[in-house]
Structure formats: structure tokens, C-alpha cells
Design a protein around this motif. Structure first.
Motif, mmCIF file in Angstrom:
data_model
loop_
_atom_site.group_PDB
_atom_site.id
_atom_site.type_symbol
_atom_site.label_atom_id
_atom_site.label_comp_id
_atom_site.label_asym_id
_atom_site.label_seq_id
_atom_site.Cartn_x
_atom_site.Cartn_y
_atom_site.Cartn_z
ATOM 1 N N MET A 1 -8.737 14.866 -37.005
ATOM 2 C CA MET A 1 -9.759 14.322 -37.902
ATOM 3 C C MET A 1 -11.152 14.752 -37.474
ATOM 4 S SD MET A 1 -9.313 10.600 -36.280
ATOM 5 C CE MET A 1 -7.874 11.276 -35.463
ATOM 6 N N LEU A 2 -12.026 14.949 -38.477
ATOM 7 C CA LEU A 2 -13.434 15.179 -38.180
ATOM 8 C C LEU A 2 -14.024 13.918 -37.573
ATOM 9 C CD1 LEU A 2 -14.645 17.036 -41.404
ATOM 10 C CD2 LEU A 2 -14.521 18.000 -39.103
ATOM 11 N N LEU A 3 -14.950 14.086 -36.639
ATOM 12 C CA LEU A 3 -15.612 12.958 -35.998
ATOM 13 C C LEU A 3 -16.970 12.711 -36.661
ATOM 14 C CD1 LEU A 3 -14.831 13.705 -32.246
ATOM 15 C CD2 LEU A 3 -13.632 12.149 -33.785
ATOM 16 N N PRO A 4 -17.401 11.451 -36.727
ATOM 17 C CA PRO A 4 -18.686 11.139 -37.367
ATOM 18 C C PRO A 4 -19.857 11.396 -36.422
ATOM 19 C CG PRO A 4 -17.625 9.118 -36.638
ATOM 20 C CD PRO A 4 -16.673 10.241 -36.328
ATOM 21 N N VAL A 5 -20.112 12.657 -36.136
ATOM 22 C CA VAL A 5 -21.219 13.035 -35.244
ATOM 23 C C VAL A 5 -22.206 13.897 -36.025
ATOM 24 C CG1 VAL A 5 -19.854 12.901 -33.132
ATOM 25 C CG2 VAL A 5 -19.940 15.053 -34.403
ATOM 26 N N SER A 6 -23.423 13.945 -35.524
ATOM 27 C CA SER A 6 -24.486 14.639 -36.250
ATOM 28 C C SER A 6 -24.719 16.062 -35.757
ATOM 29 C CB SER A 6 -25.792 13.846 -36.130
ATOM 30 O OG SER A 6 -26.100 13.630 -34.764
ATOM 31 N N ALA A 7 -23.992 16.482 -34.722
ATOM 32 C CA ALA A 7 -24.168 17.832 -34.178
ATOM 33 C C ALA A 7 -22.902 18.238 -33.423
ATOM 34 C CB ALA A 7 -25.382 17.881 -33.250
ATOM 35 N N PRO A 8 -22.677 19.551 -33.254
ATOM 36 C CA PRO A 8 -21.495 20.031 -32.537
ATOM 37 C C PRO A 8 -21.758 20.123 -31.031
ATOM 38 C CG PRO A 8 -22.643 21.890 -33.500
ATOM 39 C CD PRO A 8 -23.436 20.658 -33.877
ATOM 40 N N PHE A 9 -21.562 19.021 -30.333
ATOM 41 C CA PHE A 9 -21.874 18.961 -28.906
ATOM 42 C C PHE A 9 -20.898 19.804 -28.079
ATOM 43 C CE2 PHE A 9 -22.944 14.530 -30.491
ATOM 44 C CZ PHE A 9 -24.275 14.832 -30.725
ATOM 45 N N HIS A 10 -21.365 20.194 -26.877
ATOM 46 C CA HIS A 10 -20.520 20.857 -25.878
ATOM 47 C C HIS A 10 -19.843 22.119 -26.412
ATOM 48 C CE1 HIS A 10 -21.258 17.611 -23.106
ATOM 49 N NE2 HIS A 10 -20.930 16.746 -24.054
ATOM 50 N N CYS A 11 -20.649 22.961 -27.085
ATOM 51 C CA CYS A 11 -20.151 24.272 -27.490
ATOM 52 C C CYS A 11 -21.331 25.249 -27.440
ATOM 53 C CB CYS A 11 -19.513 24.207 -28.882
ATOM 54 S SG CYS A 11 -20.680 24.246 -30.255
ATOM 55 N N PRO A 12 -21.077 26.554 -27.566
ATOM 56 C CA PRO A 12 -22.172 27.535 -27.420
ATOM 57 C C PRO A 12 -23.312 27.370 -28.419
ATOM 58 C CG PRO A 12 -20.045 28.617 -27.162
ATOM 59 C CD PRO A 12 -19.743 27.213 -27.604
ATOM 60 N N LEU A 13 -23.072 26.701 -29.556
ATOM 61 C CA LEU A 13 -24.158 26.479 -30.519
ATOM 62 C C LEU A 13 -25.277 25.609 -29.934
ATOM 63 C CD1 LEU A 13 -22.067 25.773 -33.762
ATOM 64 C CD2 LEU A 13 -23.220 27.903 -33.140
ATOM 65 N N MET A 14 -24.988 24.921 -28.845
ATOM 66 C CA MET A 14 -25.974 24.035 -28.206
ATOM 67 C C MET A 14 -26.892 24.764 -27.210
ATOM 68 S SD MET A 14 -25.883 20.727 -29.063
ATOM 69 C CE MET A 14 -25.781 21.212 -30.783
ATOM 70 N N GLN A 15 -26.815 26.101 -27.162
ATOM 71 C CA GLN A 15 -27.617 26.824 -26.167
ATOM 72 C C GLN A 15 -29.120 26.521 -26.260
ATOM 73 O OE1 GLN A 15 -26.387 28.583 -23.511
ATOM 74 N NE2 GLN A 15 -28.531 28.457 -22.857
ATOM 75 N N PRO A 16 -29.720 26.404 -27.463
ATOM 76 C CA PRO A 16 -31.149 26.045 -27.505
ATOM 77 C C PRO A 16 -31.433 24.705 -26.818
ATOM 78 C CG PRO A 16 -30.432 26.854 -29.645
ATOM 79 C CD PRO A 16 -29.192 26.690 -28.815
ATOM 80 N N ALA A 17 -30.510 23.755 -26.943
ATOM 81 C CA ALA A 17 -30.689 22.458 -26.283
ATOM 82 C C ALA A 17 -30.551 22.604 -24.774
ATOM 83 C CB ALA A 17 -29.670 21.449 -26.821
ATOM 84 N N ALA A 18 -29.637 23.465 -24.327
ATOM 85 C CA ALA A 18 -29.477 23.706 -22.885
ATOM 86 C C ALA A 18 -30.767 24.289 -22.306
ATOM 87 C CB ALA A 18 -28.299 24.647 -22.635
ATOM 88 N N ASP A 19 -31.380 25.220 -23.036
ATOM 89 C CA ASP A 19 -32.637 25.819 -22.569
ATOM 90 C C ASP A 19 -33.726 24.755 -22.460
ATOM 91 O OD1 ASP A 19 -31.334 28.254 -22.618
ATOM 92 O OD2 ASP A 19 -32.155 28.854 -24.566
ATOM 93 N N GLU A 20 -33.774 23.851 -23.431
ATOM 94 C CA GLU A 20 -34.783 22.790 -23.407
ATOM 95 C C GLU A 20 -34.533 21.825 -22.252
ATOM 96 O OE1 GLU A 20 -36.801 19.548 -26.440
ATOM 97 O OE2 GLU A 20 -35.753 21.292 -27.268
ATOM 98 N N MET A 21 -33.254 21.523 -21.979
ATOM 99 C CA MET A 21 -32.947 20.609 -20.879
ATOM 100 C C MET A 21 -33.211 21.251 -19.522
ATOM 101 S SD MET A 21 -32.501 17.820 -22.246
ATOM 102 C CE MET A 21 -32.191 16.925 -20.704
#
Length: 317
Positions: A199-219
Motif C-alpha cells: 500500500m501507498l503510505l500517507p507521506v508528503s515526500a519520498p524519504f530515504h532515497c536518492p531523490l532526497m539528495q538536496p535535503a542531504a546537502d542542506e543537512m
């Protein structure tokens, strides 16, 4: 008996969380006030009165869940003389819970933790426009099967899309994360591989995957501006599923954690190999307690999130 304290992640939020603690214990109220002051936001009012939709926003849910965990921790210290270094061998947390674990062990101040999690939530939301990413839980497949499903789903009609294992939660529960179309394909592929349910999860973003690289750079930038002390007990890190105590290494792993998989099943197995038999879930909900039951052999599990839980736990230690 060897004990580990474990700290929950996103999904544990609910309106009313922490209110009873604040009413019962001055130490808990102090923590909520510190978080409010650090953020310049009346987060505790949102936690106690809602609305749920605003509390569920990543930038609010992350510091809120941490605040409840730290309110419990400080109450245990103040009311019962509970010293983490004397009473536990490890701390561990699921995703954002890793920050709670480190704050409990003295690596971060509560104020710094609140600000880091607020920024982490905002950075994760900014990294991928709403609707472009997704996460799904695949139930009834082991990790290797789920990873194969993700790899197959990523081979989309438009060339390679993103779909990777994001959380290995144990007990046949693996969460995949990535491009929305690829994650939806993973759900269909999982059915053909024998998954009990997906099932799809009710989340607002795809956490813990390569699409999060901009967030990793910010952190990386945010963590570079904050003081980290060695934790009073080692952290079992999400991305390595092994213990770490060096502040520079912890900083590096927290950056990698943004795009990396939460290796929770392996983390629990590692703690078990190190002799841990007792797990104390600190904060809101009992999600991790359920996961540990499915992973460890005959663990002793205690969830401490209410005044009654605090009093019962202090009597037991």
C-alpha cells in the motif's frame, strides 16, 4: 539484563501527544517550553490541540515526536535519577528518532535538535515537489525479495526511475521510496511476487532515497554549524546498523541517513548480538515495540510515553 533505549520516527504523531506528561511533570513542561523557544513557535499548542493535518506536516511532526521522547527522558532523569550511561548499553532511533536518541545521550542540546529537525523536515519537503514522489509498504516479502521488486520497478518506460528500499523494518515489512510512478509499479510487481499486501503510505515526500539528495546537502550545512558531543552511550546508526560514538562520524552518518536506508532489522539484530535483551521505546506510540517483537528472540519490551508508564518503569529499574 542489557538494555537499549529506542526512539520512534515519523508516523507516531497524534493530537494530544505529550499533554499528560506536561500536566504531570515539571521536567516534561521544561522540554516543551525549550522546544517552543528554540523554534519561535508554539509547537506544544499544535501538539495538544491540533489540527492533525498541521501536526502531520513533516516540519512539525519531526520536532514534535522528538519533544515527547525528550520529555520522557528528562522526566526519568529528574523524577527517578535514571542515568542513561548507567542503565543502557545503546541508544537507537528510527529515522528522525536517531536525533532524539542522540539528544537523550547528550550529543545535541534539545534546542539544537529541535532546530535541526525543523530544518530537516523543511529540506525534505523542498527536495521533491508534492505529488512527484511516494513511499509504499510491501508486506510479506523478505528484504531481498523487496529489493528485487524495487529494482524491477525502477526500470520504467521513461528509462530508469527511482525506486529503492527505504526502511527495512523486519518481520516481512519493507518500505520502498522513489518516483511516484515507480513506487506504484512496485506495488503491482509485489503482488506477483507473493506479497500479502502492499500500500501507498500517507507521506508528503519520498524519504530515504536518492531523490532526497538536496535535503542531504542542506543537512550537511546545518549539522556543520552545530556542536556535537560524544554520546554518553553508543548510538546504533541507521545506515550502518552498528555502534558509533565519534562525533565527526555521527555527523557524517546523519547526512547519509537522509538518502540512505533505515536498516532497522539489522540494527535490532546487532543489538541482540551485543547482548541486549531489554528494549525501552521512549516517547509517542508503540510502533518500534511491534517491530522489535518481530525481529528479536524473546525480547523484553517496554513502551514509556505516559505518566503511568514513567512511574511503572521507574519502579522496575
Amino acid at each position: 539484563m542489557t538494555r537499549a533505549l529506542i526512539f520512534p520516527g515519523q508516523g507516531s504523531q497524534s493530537v494530544g501527544m505529550g499533554r499528560e506528561l506536561a500536566e504531570a511533570f515539571g521536567a516534561a513542561r521544561e522540554v516543551f517550553d525549550e522546544v517552543n523557544d528554540a523554534l519561535g513557535q508554539n509547537l506544544s499548542k499544535l501538539m495538544w490541540e491540533g489540527p492533525q493535518d498541521d501536526l502531520t506536516l513533516t516540519e512539525n511532526a519531526q520536532p514534535a515526536i522528538m519533544a515527547v521522547s525528550l520529555a520522557v527522558t528528562r522526566t526519568l532523569e529528574r523524577e527517578g535519577g535514571f542515568r542513561l550511561a548507567d542503565k543502557a548499553a545503546f541508544v537507537a532511533g528510527h529515522s528522525l528518532g536517531e536525533y532524539s536518541a542522540l539528544a537523550a545521550a547528550g550529543t545535541f542540546s534539545i534546542a539544537d535538535t529541535a532546530r535541526l529537525l525543523k530544518r530537516r523536515g523543511q529540506a525534505m519537503q523542498r527536495a521533491v515537489p508534492v505529488g512527484e514522489g511516494a513511499m509504499a509498504a510491501l508486506l510479506g516479502l523478505d528484504f531481498d525479495q523487496a529489493a528485487e521488486v524495487a529494482a524491477e520497478a525502477a526500470q520504467g518506460p521513461n528509462g530508469k526511475e527511482v525506486c529503492t528500499a527505504a526502511n527495512d523494518n523486519g518481520g516481512g515489512q519493507v518500505v520502498v521510496s522513489g518516483t511516484k510512478a515507480a513506487v506504484e509499479r512496485a506495488i503491482e510487481i509485489a503482488k506477483t511476487k507473493g506479497a500479502k499486501r502492499s500500500m501507498l503510505l500517507p507521506v508528503s515526500a519520498p524519504f530515504h532515497c536518492p531523490l532526497m539528495q538536496p535535503a542531504a546537502d542542506e543537512m550537511a550545512e546545518a549539522l556543520g554549524a552545530v556542536e556535537l558531543k560524544a554520546p554518553s552511550v553508543p548510538l546504533v546508526a541507521n545506515v550502518t546498523a552498528s555502534k558509533v560514538a565519534d562525533p565527526a562520524t555521527i555527523r557524517d552518518l546523519l547526512v547519509k541517513q537522509v538518502t540512505g536506508m533505515v536498516r532497522w532489522r539489522e540494527s535490532v539484530l546487532y543489538m541482540e548480538e551485543q547482548g541486549v535483551t531489554s528494549y525501552v521505546e521512549v516517547g509517542a506510540g508503540k510502533a518500534l515495540s511491534g517491530m522489535v517483537k518481530r525481529i528479536a528472540k524473546e525480547p523484553e519490551i517496554t513502551a514509556v510515553g505516559t505518566p503511568a508508564d514513567v512511574e511503572a518503569f521507574l519502579k522496575s529499574v
